[in-house]
Design a protein around this motif. Sequence first.
Motif, PDB file in Angstrom:
ATOM      1  N   SER A 694       0.834  -1.196   0.000  1.00 54.55           N
ATOM      2  CA  SER A 694       0.000   0.000   0.000  1.00 54.55           C
ATOM      3  C   SER A 694       0.870   1.249   0.000  1.00 54.55           C
ATOM      4  O   SER A 694       2.012   1.238   0.473  1.00 54.55           O
ATOM      5  N   TYR A 695       0.286   2.332  -0.500  1.00 50.76           N
ATOM      6  CA  TYR A 695       1.041   3.591  -0.526  1.00 50.76           C
ATOM      7  C   TYR A 695       1.438   4.019   0.882  1.00 50.76           C
ATOM      8  O   TYR A 695       2.563   4.492   1.101  1.00 50.76           O
ATOM      9  N   SER A 696       0.546   3.862   1.847  1.00 51.01           N
ATOM     10  CA  SER A 696       0.851   4.318   3.205  1.00 51.01           C
ATOM     11  C   SER A 696       2.053   3.582   3.781  1.00 51.01           C
ATOM     12  O   SER A 696       2.926   4.196   4.419  1.00 51.01           O
ATOM     13  N   LEU A 697       2.145   2.251   3.560  1.00 56.99           N
ATOM     14  CA  LEU A 697       3.278   1.488   4.072  1.00 56.99           C
ATOM     15  C   LEU A 697       4.553   1.855   3.313  1.00 56.99           C
ATOM     16  O   LEU A 697       5.634   1.994   3.900  1.00 56.99           O
ATOM     17  N   ARG A 698       4.438   2.028   2.010  1.00 58.59           N
ATOM     18  CA  ARG A 698       5.605   2.400   1.201  1.00 58.59           C
ATOM     19  C   ARG A 698       6.153   3.761   1.641  1.00 58.59           C
ATOM     20  O   ARG A 698       7.354   3.950   1.785  1.00 58.59           O
ATOM     21  N   LYS A 699       5.239   4.725   1.838  1.00 59.71           N
ATOM     22  CA  LYS A 699       5.678   6.069   2.211  1.00 59.71           C
ATOM     23  C   LYS A 699       6.286   6.065   3.610  1.00 59.71           C
ATOM     24  O   LYS A 699       7.274   6.760   3.879  1.00 59.71           O
ATOM     25  N   LEU A 700       5.702   5.292   4.531  1.00 62.22           N
ATOM     26  CA  LEU A 700       6.261   5.170   5.879  1.00 62.22           C
ATOM     27  C   LEU A 700       7.685   4.622   5.812  1.00 62.22           C
ATOM     28  O   LEU A 700       8.599   5.139   6.473  1.00 62.22           O
ATOM     29  N   THR A 701       7.886   3.582   5.009  1.00 57.66           N
ATOM     30  CA  THR A 701       9.220   2.989   4.856  1.00 57.66           C
ATOM     31  C   THR A 701      10.181   3.988   4.233  1.00 57.66           C
ATOM     32  O   THR A 701      11.326   4.141   4.683  1.00 57.66           O
ATOM     33  N   PHE A 702       9.722   4.676   3.212  1.00 62.72           N
ATOM     34  CA  PHE A 702      10.532   5.672   2.516  1.00 62.72           C
ATOM     35  C   PHE A 702      10.999   6.753   3.493  1.00 62.72           C
ATOM     36  O   PHE A 702      12.188   7.085   3.564  1.00 62.72           O
ATOM     37  N   ASP A 703      10.081   7.313   4.266  1.00 59.32           N
ATOM     38  CA  ASP A 703      10.425   8.367   5.221  1.00 59.32           C
ATOM     39  C   ASP A 703      11.380   7.853   6.306  1.00 59.32           C
ATOM     40  O   ASP A 703      12.282   8.577   6.746  1.00 59.32           O
ATOM     41  N   LEU A 705      13.627   5.389   6.012  1.00 61.40           N
ATOM     42  CA  LEU A 705      14.962   5.174   5.454  1.00 61.40           C
ATOM     43  C   LEU A 705      15.665   6.502   5.180  1.00 61.40           C
ATOM     44  O   LEU A 705      16.891   6.596   5.299  1.00 61.40           O
ATOM     45  N   ILE A 706      14.902   7.529   4.831  1.00 65.72           N
ATOM     46  CA  ILE A 706      15.507   8.856   4.665  1.00 65.72           C
ATOM     47  C   ILE A 706      15.989   9.383   6.016  1.00 65.72           C
ATOM     48  O   ILE A 706      17.078   9.962   6.121  1.00 65.72           O
ATOM     49  N   ARG A 707      15.192   9.150   7.045  1.00 63.79           N
ATOM     50  CA  ARG A 707      15.534   9.668   8.383  1.00 63.79           C
ATOM     51  C   ARG A 707      16.863   9.126   8.875  1.00 63.79           C
ATOM     52  O   ARG A 707      17.631   9.848   9.539  1.00 63.79           O
ATOM     53  N   ILE A 708      17.163   7.874   8.588  1.00 60.27           N
ATOM     54  CA  ILE A 708      18.412   7.284   9.096  1.00 60.27           C
ATOM     55  C   ILE A 708      19.576   7.495   8.142  1.00 60.27           C
ATOM     56  O   ILE A 708      20.674   6.998   8.373  1.00 60.27           O
ATOM     57  N   GLU A 709      19.335   8.251   7.039  1.00 61.02           N
ATOM     58  CA  GLU A 709      20.394   8.630   6.100  1.00 61.02           C
ATOM     59  C   GLU A 709      21.155   7.404   5.592  1.00 61.02           C
ATOM     60  O   GLU A 709      22.370   7.264   5.760  1.00 61.02           O
ATOM     61  N   MET A 710      20.420   6.522   4.946  1.00 64.05           N
ATOM     62  CA  MET A 710      21.013   5.316   4.390  1.00 64.05           C
ATOM     63  C   MET A 710      21.987   5.665   3.266  1.00 64.05           C
ATOM     64  O   MET A 710      21.836   6.674   2.583  1.00 64.05           O
ATOM     65  N   GLU A 711      22.956   4.827   3.041  1.00 61.11           N
ATOM     66  CA  GLU A 711      24.002   5.116   2.055  1.00 61.11           C
ATOM     67  C   GLU A 711      23.428   5.211   0.643  1.00 61.11           C
ATOM     68  O   GLU A 711      22.469   4.520   0.284  1.00 61.11           O
ATOM     69  N   SER A 712      24.096   6.033  -0.183  1.00 62.36           N
ATOM     70  CA  SER A 712      23.628   6.280  -1.547  1.00 62.36           C
ATOM     71  C   SER A 712      23.604   5.019  -2.396  1.00 62.36           C
ATOM     72  O   SER A 712      22.773   4.882  -3.302  1.00 62.36           O
ATOM     73  N   THR A 713      24.514   4.080  -2.124  1.00 62.05           N
ATOM     74  CA  THR A 713      24.581   2.878  -2.963  1.00 62.05           C
ATOM     75  C   THR A 713      23.269   2.105  -2.945  1.00 62.05           C
ATOM     76  O   THR A 713      22.874   1.522  -3.957  1.00 62.05           O
TER      77      THR A 713
END
Length: 771
Positions: A694-703, A705-713
């Motif tokens: 679902s979009y809500s779960l995808r967006k939650l995951t996206f936000d 992963l951005i918050r923890i500043e995952m590596e660019s690779t």
Amino acid sequence: MKKLLFSVLFVCSIAASLSAQISEYSGWHDYPFEFTHLQLTLDMDPESEVVRGVAAWQMRVNSSQAREIELVALRTDVISVLINERTVDFHARVDTLVVTLHTAYDIDTRFKLEVKYKTESDFGVHRSASGAFWSSLLPGAASNLLPSVPSPEIQTPTDIRIIVPANWKAVANGKNLANILLPEGRRLYHWRSVTPVATTDIAVYAGALEVETITQNGTVLSVYNEPGSLTTQERAKLMETLKEFTAQTENMLEKPLPYGALNVIYLPDHRWETRFSVGGFAYVFENGGDYNKQIARAIAGQYMGLFHRSKSIDDNSHIIAAQSIIYHNLINSIGIDNRSLQKHDYPEWSTSIWKPLTSTFLNYGLTFTDSEYDFLLTDSQQAALDQLQNSLAEIVTHPAGAYSWNDWMSKLGVENPEPFIDISEPNLPEVESYTVIYELDEENGRYEFEIIPDNTYPDRYLSLVIRQFMDGAVTDLEILASNRGDRLHLNASGFVENMYLINDNPNLNFIEIKPAAFWLYQLRRDSDPARRMESARGFGRVQNDPDVQLILQDLIRNEPDEDVKASLVTSLSQILGDAFGTHQRFIELFNDSSRKVRFAALKAVRNYKGNEAVQQAVFRIISQSQDIDYVNLAIETYEYIVDEAEFYSVARGLIHEDQDDLDFTATIIPRIVNTSQGRTFAPNLMQYLGSEYSYSLRKLTFDTLIRIEMESTYWREILPDLLRDADPRFRYVALELVHHLNASDRDELLQERRYNEYDVRVLERVMSQRN
């Protein structure tokens, strides 16, 4: 037969031209031809991604110099063009179909233009998970449904014929005239709107559908849904709301729904780029907010914004206000306070392109429709609003078309009307918050009233009323207190049992602190449920009273109202904190018969970090309870009371077990990465960015992963797929991360999106990234 493909080959400047056409419709205002009727025939096959169509326009010449007809034809394979049944030449000019007349026509000459074409179902026409076709209502994207002039000023009666499999249904603007079984397992549906429909508002839905239809006072009302998306009872409830709101609006305006019908299609998801309604046709989305509000929004838009439009996107204040008046009347009829409305509860207001609703419009709608904000209006604005409110029922009797405010007033015979001025950024007052303390001055036996502002506000005196309960009598005391902070003595000649502020101003918020005896009197003696709830919460603010714990425990045991009891539990937790040996009082409430009380008790034990008894009790809920919401709250609480290694271990096990049901995953994802082991585990969470979720779960995951500043690779691997995602909402957010790509890959992907993007907001972000 000449054939021409309008595709990526011809859209080298589609970004600039599409943005201009959709946002401003420049170049279409003085179109040399008039469209007097549209007959659209569509053939939709569930096994094909292509829609075949014939758009037959009845037209009239407005200019003797006209020798070419221009129609926007996005991603359209034009097969042939005929004028009066005679084949004519045509060619492409970027994304525009240019038809050359075989001879110059005199002014007022009428003729028929017929375009046979094929179009893709991935641009302005979408496919649902069940395979159904549904058209985006975003102006401009409608040009993918048929070659047309994408201007809301061009409105015409329509006949729409849709050929689908025999087991499908098809819906379009207006009323259904025919349902004909054809050979080879096909069926034809014929829909007609005698009321002119804007070329930007042609809408179609075709697929397996269930339907409920009634005729009410000559207006045909229908509710459609895909099988299994609504129960029979849920669809019937939507129909009852549609019937009630339609009747109320028709009675208020003394005019039937202008398109003679309203076809409401329920969709389990919405792809963000579409508007909610067009002439005689509306979507209700599962994730679009309260269904009643969505239906009210659709009905208000039928009259104002669709049937009546503004002539310019820069001068549509009168349309906004008129639509808001209708909408607010409907919302108020179901008992919803205007002040409780949120941004997504307001009608889409633009007459040219749908835009996400902003606080500007919310404030605008409130200001023009809620008398509490009248003081924000100038005398001229108030006079114009009065003119609109007094004449709205007469205004809607005028034919469909694009009107300015002066057009309306001229038709009403109003000379020198007050100008309808846009208050795009009304200066709504700031909500001021104060703490109020009642304390007995033991020296003189009188109560002190102290008011403390939470912030610095414009200097003034507040006129306040304090209701005082004393010796069985009730007295209202009127006082003046400085909003910069003040301390006053209250007159009292007897035993005071309770006091509280009477506040009817929504822009003033008071948090009262008073003795436990006052709260107890209010809880036991006040008949107002809101006052009882206020007292239950107020106990948590009692200071320096050793008896309050015993009072609260007694109240919790005997309180019959579960909402009040839950608030009492919360207050007790605020008083006790993490005091040794007090946790058992809350653990016992985990088995309370009231779900609300159990939830309050579970939140209360967050104070007891490291307490083994609490940890074991909460873990039992996680491992044994069948209440999904209760388990999710227990997971949240568990993070507070155990060390991060223990939480990571439990959370990782749960997320692995939950891959099919996804009951707890949304709770775990943002919390597991708060642990050091969870941040190492984080790349594994990228699976939840997949389009199957679902979009809500995808967006939650996206936000997360951005918050923890995952590596660019990690982002480089998945960003190309996200930028091509079927959901424009995700394409939009993925563009935030293009800086993780190397320069050549970034430029290539942005160029691709520039050519292939139909959503104007995503396209705008693409262009900003390129710059």
